[in-house]
Design a protein around this motif. Structure first.
Motif, PDB file in Angstrom:
ATOM      1  N   UNK A  86      -7.528   2.769 -12.585  1.00  0.00           N
ATOM      2  CA  UNK A  86      -7.884   1.442 -12.068  1.00  0.00           C
ATOM      3  C   UNK A  86      -9.376   1.192 -12.245  1.00  0.00           C
ATOM      4  N   UNK A  87     -10.201   2.181 -11.888  1.00  0.00           N
ATOM      5  CA  UNK A  87     -11.659   2.023 -11.981  1.00  0.00           C
ATOM      6  C   UNK A  87     -12.088   1.816 -13.429  1.00  0.00           C
ATOM      7  N   UNK A 138     -13.605   8.707  -4.679  1.00  0.00           N
ATOM      8  CA  UNK A 138     -12.941   7.487  -5.153  1.00  0.00           C
ATOM      9  C   UNK A 138     -12.117   7.755  -6.405  1.00  0.00           C
ATOM     10  N   UNK A 139     -12.687   8.520  -7.333  1.00  0.00           N
ATOM     11  CA  UNK A 139     -11.975   8.811  -8.579  1.00  0.00           C
ATOM     12  C   UNK A 139     -10.770   9.721  -8.351  1.00  0.00           C
ATOM     13  N   UNK A 140     -10.894  10.644  -7.398  1.00  0.00           N
ATOM     14  CA  UNK A 140      -9.863  11.662  -7.233  1.00  0.00           C
ATOM     15  C   UNK A 140      -8.695  11.205  -6.365  1.00  0.00           C
ATOM     16  N   UNK A 141      -8.992  10.473  -5.288  1.00  0.00           N
ATOM     17  CA  UNK A 141      -7.897  10.136  -4.368  1.00  0.00           C
ATOM     18  C   UNK A 141      -7.932   8.686  -3.896  1.00  0.00           C
ATOM     19  N   UNK A 188       0.843  -1.204   0.000  1.00  0.00           N
ATOM     20  CA  UNK A 188       0.000   0.000   0.000  1.00  0.00           C
ATOM     21  C   UNK A 188       0.875   1.251   0.000  1.00  0.00           C
ATOM     22  N   UNK A 189       1.868   1.264   0.885  1.00  0.00           N
ATOM     23  CA  UNK A 189       2.768   2.427   0.977  1.00  0.00           C
ATOM     24  C   UNK A 189       3.538   2.639  -0.330  1.00  0.00           C
ATOM     25  N   UNK A 246       4.283   5.660  -5.335  1.00  0.00           N
ATOM     26  CA  UNK A 246       4.550   5.594  -6.770  1.00  0.00           C
ATOM     27  C   UNK A 246       3.567   6.362  -7.630  1.00  0.00           C
ATOM     28  N   UNK A 247       2.598   7.054  -6.994  1.00  0.00           N
ATOM     29  CA  UNK A 247       1.633   7.838  -7.756  1.00  0.00           C
ATOM     30  C   UNK A 247       0.412   7.032  -8.161  1.00  0.00           C
ATOM     31  N   UNK A 248      -0.366   6.613  -7.177  1.00  0.00           N
ATOM     32  CA  UNK A 248      -1.572   5.807  -7.404  1.00  0.00           C
ATOM     33  C   UNK A 248      -2.619   6.618  -8.174  1.00  0.00           C
TER      34      UNK A 248
END
Length: 232
Positions: free
Chosen positions: A133-134, A167-170, A120-121, A126-128
């Motif tokens: 993804x969605x 969800x889309x933004x962060x 997760x970290x 790395x710029x998630x």
């Protein structure tokens, strides 16, 4: 496999997002429970004012305990222990006491999915990009589109648009990032449930291996290591 999903929770008056999620659960339940196409296949129940008396009924009745907090982001609790003590198999992330439960019941008697706390970290550093993804998971995108367009809140179409935007933004809790692994794990659960003898064997081994989490052992350890008081 037929499912009854039971939710319960409370939210402080100022906790806008949690209250909205509770409302969403009830709105989704209202739509799904009234749909004849899925009658007998899926039902959703939200239990208000969850307490010990309700737990005494719900916990022993549960077959599957969903402990799905993002790894590294939830303190260890005892709900997962209560369910496992009472025969429910756990589906969960490597977070909180799930890690200890896996160590004691064995990896074959628990369904683990998702990223580790370290992953997760790393992904966050790395710029998630949750939007990418969605949009790559059509089943997830379709559901979010339904939520955001008012399918579950026809009288107020924009009611859940704020949740979707977050969800889309962060997607701080990386719900989208773990979704594919969660969906795959649920298919494993379905396959296992279709073989009652295997399910029962795992449930029995799971329960038998939970002795380490007993209140007696816990209090003795607290007395010895934390409170430094003698035991009788």
């Amino acid at each position: 496999m037929p499912r009854v999903k039971i939710f319960a929770g409370k939210a402080a008056a100022s906790y806008w997002q949690a209250k909205l999620i509770i409302r969403l659960i009830n709105d989704v339940a209202r739509v799904i429970n009234a749909d004849p196409a899925v009658r007998g296949l899926i039902k959703i129940a939200f239990v208000p004012n969850y307490n010990v008396s309700l737990a005494e009924v719900i916990v022993p009745a549960a077959d599957l305990s969903e402990q799905i907090s993002t790894a590294g982001m939830e303190a260890s609790g005892t709900a997962n222990m209560k369910f496992a003590h009472n025969g429910a198999l756990t589906i969960g992330t490597l977070d909180g006491a799930n890690v200890e439960i896996r160590d004691h019941v064995g990896p074959d008697n628990i369904v683990i999915f998702g990223m580790t706390a370290e992953e997760v970290a790393q992904r966050r550093a790395g710029g998630y990009n949750p939007r990418a993804v969605i949009e790559a998971r059509h089943e997830l995108k379709d559901v979010l589109d339904m939520m955001g367009s008012g399918v579950f809140s026809p009288g107020e179409p924009d009611r859940y648009k704020g949740l979707i935007d977050i969800l889309y933004a962060s997607d701080w809790f990386m719900v989208a990032a773990d979704f594919a692994a969660y969906a795959k794990a649920q298919r494993q659960v379905d396959a296992l449930w279709s073989e009652p003898s295997r399910w029962n064997e795992k449930a029995i081994r799971n329960t038998a291996s939970m002795a380490w989490f007993s209140a007696d052992r816990t209090i003795r350890e607290y007395a010895r290591e934390i409170w430094t008081v003698p035991s009788m």
